[in-house]
Design a protein around this motif. Structure first.
Motif, PDB file in Angstrom:
ATOM      1  N   ASN A 229      -5.411   6.076  -0.357  1.00 35.49           N
ATOM      2  CA  ASN A 229      -5.616   4.670   0.281  1.00 35.49           C
ATOM      3  C   ASN A 229      -4.161   4.177   0.520  1.00 35.49           C
ATOM      4  O   ASN A 229      -4.264   2.789   0.976  1.00 35.49           O
ATOM      5  CB  ASN A 229      -6.524   3.861  -0.651  1.00 35.49           C
ATOM      6  CG  ASN A 229      -5.780   3.504  -2.044  1.00 35.49           C
ATOM      7  OD1 ASN A 229      -4.820   4.560  -2.251  1.00 35.49           O
ATOM      8  ND2 ASN A 229      -5.974   2.532  -2.673  1.00 35.49           N
ATOM      9  N   ALA A 230      -3.273   4.653   0.297  1.00 35.89           N
ATOM     10  CA  ALA A 230      -1.829   4.149   0.814  1.00 35.89           C
ATOM     11  C   ALA A 230      -1.657   4.474   2.006  1.00 35.89           C
ATOM     12  O   ALA A 230      -1.028   5.427   2.748  1.00 35.89           O
ATOM     13  CB  ALA A 230      -0.700   4.605  -0.224  1.00 35.89           C
ATOM     14  N   LEU A 231      -2.327   3.550   3.121  1.00 32.16           N
ATOM     15  CA  LEU A 231      -2.325   3.900   4.482  1.00 32.16           C
ATOM     16  C   LEU A 231      -1.033   3.854   5.177  1.00 32.16           C
ATOM     17  O   LEU A 231      -0.822   4.588   6.345  1.00 32.16           O
ATOM     18  CB  LEU A 231      -3.259   2.891   5.322  1.00 32.16           C
ATOM     19  CG  LEU A 231      -4.631   2.571   4.536  1.00 32.16           C
ATOM     20  CD1 LEU A 231      -5.472   1.534   5.462  1.00 32.16           C
ATOM     21  CD2 LEU A 231      -5.374   3.976   4.693  1.00 32.16           C
ATOM     22  N   THR A 232      -0.030   3.136   4.666  1.00 33.02           N
ATOM     23  CA  THR A 232       1.197   3.309   5.380  1.00 33.02           C
ATOM     24  C   THR A 232       2.327   4.032   4.770  1.00 33.02           C
ATOM     25  O   THR A 232       3.398   4.213   5.204  1.00 33.02           O
ATOM     26  CB  THR A 232       1.877   1.479   5.072  1.00 33.02           C
ATOM     27  OG1 THR A 232       2.097   1.345   3.715  1.00 33.02           O
ATOM     28  CG2 THR A 232       0.982   0.735   5.685  1.00 33.02           C
ATOM     29  N   TRP A 233       1.931   4.765   3.742  1.00 32.60           N
ATOM     30  CA  TRP A 233       3.039   5.856   3.270  1.00 32.60           C
ATOM     31  C   TRP A 233       3.174   6.905   4.020  1.00 32.60           C
ATOM     32  O   TRP A 233       2.184   7.600   4.774  1.00 32.60           O
ATOM     33  CB  TRP A 233       2.353   6.368   1.665  1.00 32.60           C
ATOM     34  CG  TRP A 233       2.714   5.347   0.695  1.00 32.60           C
ATOM     35  CD1 TRP A 233       2.672   3.885   0.782  1.00 32.60           C
ATOM     36  CD2 TRP A 233       2.222   5.725  -0.791  1.00 32.60           C
ATOM     37  NE1 TRP A 233       2.446   3.297  -0.485  1.00 32.60           N
ATOM     38  CE2 TRP A 233       2.569   4.556  -1.541  1.00 32.60           C
ATOM     39  CE3 TRP A 233       2.163   6.845  -1.512  1.00 32.60           C
ATOM     40  CZ2 TRP A 233       2.317   4.331  -2.841  1.00 32.60           C
ATOM     41  CZ3 TRP A 233       2.019   6.778  -2.837  1.00 32.60           C
ATOM     42  CH2 TRP A 233       2.354   5.529  -3.555  1.00 32.60           C
ATOM     43  N   SER A 234       4.418   7.481   4.062  1.00 32.21           N
ATOM     44  CA  SER A 234       4.818   8.554   4.700  1.00 32.21           C
ATOM     45  C   SER A 234       4.402   9.876   4.086  1.00 32.21           C
ATOM     46  O   SER A 234       3.980   9.818   3.065  1.00 32.21           O
ATOM     47  CB  SER A 234       6.228   8.488   4.977  1.00 32.21           C
ATOM     48  OG  SER A 234       6.806   8.720   4.013  1.00 32.21           O
ATOM     49  N   ASP A 235       4.595  11.039   5.081  1.00 25.10           N
ATOM     50  CA  ASP A 235       4.218  12.297   4.457  1.00 25.10           C
ATOM     51  C   ASP A 235       5.226  12.722   3.326  1.00 25.10           C
ATOM     52  O   ASP A 235       4.616  12.935   2.402  1.00 25.10           O
ATOM     53  CB  ASP A 235       4.563  13.391   5.596  1.00 25.10           C
ATOM     54  CG  ASP A 235       4.775  14.704   5.007  1.00 25.10           C
ATOM     55  OD1 ASP A 235       4.122  15.131   4.221  1.00 25.10           O
ATOM     56  OD2 ASP A 235       5.562  15.401   5.719  1.00 25.10           O
TER      57      ASP A 235
END
Length: 365
Positions: A268-274
């Motif tokens: 649910n961490a929509l802004t986290w990068s790969d």
């Protein structure tokens, strides 16, 4: 801590074989009787609450910023111990069959560290022993079987709540595919925490909320998701937007349910990068090291205890033994297995020197 319990825990760390009440009594030359050790294990009722009281000062003093809370279970095999509500048959995913033993579910804290992983603080902050107390009749065989009153996922959600109440400084919950249930994800998200779980490839997902509500879900492995790119999706039965990350491994670096070399992570961490998602999920490996250390260094499976109370207290003692090893590692940088090897070599040297003394005493060639 109870001095006798502390002595018993040190015995678990020093031992390389079965850990018995008689063995400890013999080791201390009768200073403690085997009956005293037996009464210790069958008397008090140690639990996860007592474990948290022991690790809390260490977490509070050493944790630097929010850490990761990892959930996983392991089985301490007891093939020759009589069955009871604690020692029962549990499915072992590594072996692909059920084995008799004690099933331990742990909430494992991994300190968020920017430095090397060896500098991270890794501690169990809560645990749950899976007991099977509910009788039911097997529909196929007609035989009476037993099951747990609560599922592992229900235990997980309760343990998350306990960690929140205890103010454990975690920012993300991590688990493998066996804990990637929609109820778990929603519970964690509502608590204001991030989660990263591995997804089974047959999970259904849609590209929009409307498609999800309309029942237009597609299997994750059929969506042709781009590699190493967090993709916004909606999972079936989850009222929450998530991102799914597809990872492809050229060689089998792990084994999932189909050994395909492809792993799907959901968060649910929509802004986290790969990189953020991958790095955080990789911390899950520390709980596997914990399980290995519990069994090899803290004598988890080496006690011939017979009652539920004594078996439960032994698990608690083994968990505290691990905490002692972790304190030593954090202070000295000597890892658990290196420390155990040093103990073993010291014991072996003492035995070798004693053998030479016997040979000289009795003039043996």
């Amino acid at each position: 801590m109870n001095p006798l319990l502390d002595l018993y825990i040190d015995y678990l760390l020093a031992s390389t074989g079965p850990t018995t009440a008689t063995g400890l009594s013999t080791l201390v030359q009768g200073a403690v009787s085997h009956d005293e050790v037996t009464r210790l294990l069958n008397g008090a009722n140690y639990s996860a609450k007592d474990l948290w009281a022991l690790v809390k000062p260490l977490v509070r003093s050493q944790a630097d910023g929010p850490g990761v809370l990892i959930f996983d279970d392991t089985i301490s095999e007891k093939p020759y111990t009589d069955e009871n509500t604690l020692v029962s048959y549990h499915f072992d995913h590594a072996k692909g069959r059920s084995v008799r033993g004690i099933n331990l579910l742990t909430g494992f804290y991994h300190q968020a560290s920017e430095g090397p992983s060896a500098s991270a603080l890794c501690l169990p902050v809560c645990y749950q022993l899976i007991t099977k107390t509910e009788a039911y009749t097997n529909a196929k065989t007609g035989q009476v079987r037993y099951k747990s009153a609560l599922t592992k996922n229900q235990h997980l959600r309760a343990m998350v709540d306990t960690c929140l109440a205890n103010q454990v400084p975690f920012g993300c919950v991590v688990g493998n595919a066996w804990f990637g249930a929609s109820d778990n994800m929603l519970h964690i998200a509502r608590a204001g925490k991030a989660f990263i779980f591995e997804l089974k490839t047959n999970r259904l997902a849609a590209c929009s909320e409307a498609d999800r509500q309309g029942g237009h879900g597609t299997r994750i492995d059929a969506l042709n998701l781009p590699e190493h790119t967090p993709t916004p999706l909606y999972l079936k039965d989850l009222d929450l937007q998530v991102v799914v990350l597809r990872q492809v491994f050229k060689r089998a670096a792990f084994r999932n349910e189909n050994s395909s070399g492809v792993r799907y992570l959901v968060s649910n961490a929509l802004t986290w990068s790969d990189e953020q998602l991958t790095t955080t999920y990789q911390k899950r490996w520390s709980v596997e090291v914990y399980h290995k250390s519990l069994k090899q260094n803290a004598s988890l499976s080496k006690s011939p205890t017979r009652t539920v109370r004594s078996q439960s207290n032994h698990v608690f003692a083994a968990s505290v033994a691990y905490v002692k090893l972790e304190k030593l590692r954090f202070a000295s940088t000597i890892n658990h297995f290196a420390f155990k090897t040093r103990l073993y070599l010291s014991a072996l040297k003492a035995a070798f020197d004693r053998l030479r003394q016997f040979r000289e005493q009795y003039n043996l060639a």
